[in-house]
Write a protein that holds these residues in place. Structure first.
Motif: not given
Lengths: 186, 308
Positions: B135-146, B168-173
């Motif tokens: 997991a990389h939750p803050t990366q997912a949050l910033l992707d969602a935010y963008t 990829s933890r980014v993809a999973r998150s």
């Protein structure tokens, strides 16, 4: 025990007159309305600032820029409170430099909100001066802060609550004193 | 609103309502970053530790700046290329740091679950800055935010994520987060890099066909391809991968008009993303970096403001 309204402090007409008087005092003290700006503190300071701006324009024929300020991130009790305050919008769409800013709020109580508002304002720019206008000053200051313009000075007990209702936020203009039965501060 | 989660290790326990509030507050944090004084006193008096047991530049700097913008004191602990292992030594490290009165941890570690261990050993709020492939939750949050910033809402939007999904933890998150906010996720990659179990996640579909993946997508994310995947036997050749899976203008012609391009960085230009696409008006790569700071400020606010 649920809080009970004890007394009406200001009716709609009295709110209107108090705001009109404050507008006149602002003009008198500042020798006009040039280079003034009004910034309302969330929530009810915002419509009060808008009303003052309209009144000043009526009196002086000058459009006064207005803004809104949220002080959540500047509160000094963020580590103490149990809930998480909602952050609202800060919007000051003009340069503060060389302006005299009048900070507007509904109730002045401990002074901590105003202290936070001063910090927030100074982070946004360097106004020539800051003045404070409030609809009600209920006393019990915890910091050396006083208002320059007061609609109503109201001595209160800490076990009481001053409830301000405004047309824009609550559907009517009314200021009431409520009895908290000694439960909590406002 | 339900009781707030104590940590951000992944998105378990984070309701759509709370996630939306977090993204809403990131708007305010972005406003703060536009001011002459890019700092607020919200976390004054608190000490945040960035404990990075794995190399990182941008994520660590982003977190440290976010904490400083909120007036927290920051202590950094980094063990790039170290032999710090899971278990006792990680525990000892965290217990020592906790004895220094650290109030919160931001943890990156090569081992999945490491952030959970830090949460257990420290008893303090922990933000997972990436743990293994998990997991990389803050990366997912910033992707969602963008994406939300672009379209106003995530509701009904489709995000295609293309590349090495397996590692990829980014993809999973993102696969965990975006559907919670009303978006659909299409995960795409070579069959060797596309774990079938992810299809079980609500709102997530899998495909090995990149043209099918981007069809109707509002945002297309290219994932960094690590060259060591070659030695793992996952790919025939990098060129072969680029020929089929590279995010470029030709592939994006199949996406929604005006679809934006995302990449968690750092980019391998002309491998998983073409250089001209990376620099095109569609690219939101630098916007992601910018938004990362605001989103992380908001995460810190949500976890550290208010008594527990």
């Amino acid at each position: 025990m649920t809080p009970q309204p004890k007394a009406t402090i200001l009716t709609a007409d009295e709110v209107r007159r108090a705001m009109t008087r404050i507008a006149h005092e602002i003009v008198e003290r500042n020798k006009g309305a040039e280079n003034l700006a009004l910034i309302g503190v969330h929530t009810r300071g915002i419509p009060l600032a808008a009303r003052l701006a309209a009144k000043l324009e009526e009196l002086e024929g000058v459009a006064i820029p207005t803004g809104m300020l949220d002080i959540t991130l500047y509160r000094d009790d963020l580590s103490e409170i149990s809930h998480q305050p909602v952050i609202r919008e800060t919007h000051v769409p003009f340069d503060l430099a060389r302006r005299r800013v009048i900070l507007v709020d509904d109730v002045l109580y401990t002074g901590r909100t105003v202290r936070a508002a001063l910090d927030a304002l100074i982070d946004l720019g360097r106004p020539e001066g800051i003045q404070l206008a409030v609809l009600v000053d209920r006393g019990h200051r915890e910091l050396p802060i006083r208002a320059d313009y007061v609609g109503k000075n109201l001595p209160t007990a800490k076990s009481e609550l001053v409830k301000v209702k405004l047309l824009e936020t609550d559907g009517l203009d009314l200021v009431e004193l409520w009895d908290l039965n000694g439960t909590a501060d406002q | 609103m339900t009781a707030r989660p104590r940590h951000l290790l992944d998105f378990e326990g984070w309701t759509p309502e709370r996630l939306t509030a977090l993204l809403d507050n990131a708007d305010t944090m972005n406003q703060v970053l536009e001011r002459p004084v890019k700092k607020v006193p919200a976390l004054q008096g608190l000490t945040v530790c960035t404990a990075f047991f794995e190399n990182s530049t941008r994520t660590r700097i982003s977190f440290e700046l976010a904490a400083r913008r909120m007036s927290a004191d920051v202590v950094s602990f980094a063990t790039g290329n170290s032999s710090v292992s899971k278990g006792e030594s990680l525990r000892d490290t965290i217990e020592v740091l906790t004895a220094y009165k650290v109030d919160a941890y931001i943890v990156r570690h090569a081992a999945a679950g490491a952030a959970h261990l830090v949460a257990r050993y420290s008893g303090k709020p922990v933000i997972n800055a990436g743990d293994g492939r998990r997991a990389h939750p803050t990366q997912a949050l910033l992707d969602a935010y963008t994406v939300r910033q672009e379209y106003g809402s995530l509701e009904g939007k489709t995000v295609a994520i293309i590349g090495d999904i397996r590692h990829s933890r980014v993809a999973r998150s993102n696969a965990e987060l975006l559907p919670k906010l009303g978006a659909k996720v299409v995960l795409c990659g070579p069959a060797t890099l596309l774990p079938a179990d992810l299809a079980a996640l609500p709102g997530v579909t899998l495909t090995t066909n990149p043209r099918e993946a981007v069809r109707g997508a509002h945002a297309v994310m290219a994932l960094r391809l690590q060259s060591e995947r070659m030695s793992g036997g996952y790919l025939g050749s990098l060129q072969e991968y680029a020929d089929v899976y590279q995010v470029n203008e030709r592939l994006l012609a199949e996406a929604e008009a005006g679809a934006i391009v995302l990449h968690p960085g750092p980019m391998n230009r002309d491998l998983e993303i073409s250089a001209d696409t990376a620099d095109s008006p569609r690219s939101r790569v630098l916007k992601q970096v910018e938004n990362g700071q605001a989103v992380r400020m908001s995460v810190l606010y949500h976890l550290l403001v208010g008594r527990e």
